[in-house]
Enzyme design. Structure first.
Site, PDB file in Angstrom:
ATOM      1  N   HIS A   1      41.412  37.772  41.579  1.00 57.33           N
ATOM      2  CA  HIS A   1      42.245  38.792  42.210  1.00 57.33           C
ATOM      3  C   HIS A   1      43.368  38.098  42.977  1.00 57.33           C
ATOM      4  O   HIS A   1      43.160  37.062  43.577  1.00 57.33           O
ATOM      5  CB  HIS A   1      41.435  39.718  43.117  1.00 57.33           C
ATOM      6  CG  HIS A   1      40.617  39.004  44.146  1.00 57.33           C
ATOM      7  ND1 HIS A   1      39.439  38.337  43.846  1.00 57.33           N
ATOM      8  CD2 HIS A   1      40.802  38.839  45.476  1.00 57.33           C
ATOM      9  CE1 HIS A   1      38.941  37.809  44.945  1.00 57.33           C
ATOM     10  NE2 HIS A   1      39.751  38.088  45.950  1.00 57.33           N
ATOM     11  N   GLN A   2      44.545  38.659  42.873  1.00 56.15           N
ATOM     12  CA  GLN A   2      45.716  38.112  43.557  1.00 56.15           C
ATOM     13  C   GLN A   2      46.051  38.977  44.766  1.00 56.15           C
ATOM     14  O   GLN A   2      46.156  40.195  44.646  1.00 56.15           O
ATOM     15  CB  GLN A   2      46.916  38.047  42.616  1.00 56.15           C
ATOM     16  CG  GLN A   2      48.176  37.542  43.311  1.00 56.15           C
ATOM     17  CD  GLN A   2      49.185  37.034  42.336  1.00 56.15           C
ATOM     18  OE1 GLN A   2      49.172  35.868  42.011  1.00 56.15           O
ATOM     19  NE2 GLN A   2      50.052  37.916  41.858  1.00 56.15           N
TER      20      GLN A   2
END
Length: 186
Positions: A145-146
């Site tokens: 996840h960014q």
């Protein structure tokens, strides 16, 4: 007037010694501290919250936008108001595991997130990044996840620095709606 979550020492039933400090109670943070919503293992079926969110409604899952390969969701434990996560639907742990279309869409939704945050909240800048692996600080290391964290001049005041407390001015459901309304379309 005190914040609704602030309690003066003399209101604490006489426990402790009165001093000049106000207390900001944030009991909701205990869920994060105690590991609530964290997977029990590395596989998609091990309670990964990022695998379960797409099955929820946008409102219930705090999903701001959905693409074909990735989606944008509000962070339940934000650093700043509007803190988004851009997440692939596929359960992969490492950036190098993304295929071409996933990589491209992750970049595109990150750009759209920045555009929406600027439009909705006037963000002055951003912290954008990924923590790859538990050793690098990834809270949920098994599912990439960014982070897209909006920043404003002077937003790092004494509360997080000295008080180790984040002050967020809006409920997550309201933030989700505001960003969904501001989300750019093709």
């Amino acid at each position: 007037m005190l914040h609704p979550m602030t309690i003066e020492p003399e209101q604490q039933g006489g426990v402790g010694t009165q001093d000049a400090f106000q207390r900001l109670w944030t009991p909701h943070r205990m869920a994060y501290i105690q590991g609530e919503n964290k997977p029990t293992g590395p596989e998609a079926g091990d309670g990964c919250p990022f695998c379960g969110l797409p099955a929820m409604s946008d409102q219930d899952g705090l999903i701001v936008a959905r693409g074909e390969h990735v989606y944008a969701v509000l962070n339940l434990y934000p650093y700043n108001g509007g803190h988004l996560l851009v997440v692939p639907y596929r359960h992969v742990a490492d950036y190098t595991e993304l295929d071409g279309p996933e990589t491209a869409e992750l970049g595109d939704l990150t750009k759209r997130a920045m555009t929406a945050l600027r439009k909705a909240s006037g963000a002055h800048g951003f912290n954008i990044g990924m923590n790859q692996g538990a050793a690098a600080g990834a809270g949920i290391a098994a599912h990439l996840h960014q982070h897209v964290v909006p920043r404003w001049g002077g937003d790092a005041n004494f509360m997080p620095v000295v008080g180790h407390t984040r002050v967020l001015p809006q409920l997550l459901a309201d933030t989700r709606q505001m960003l969904a309304d501001a989300w750019p379309v093709d």
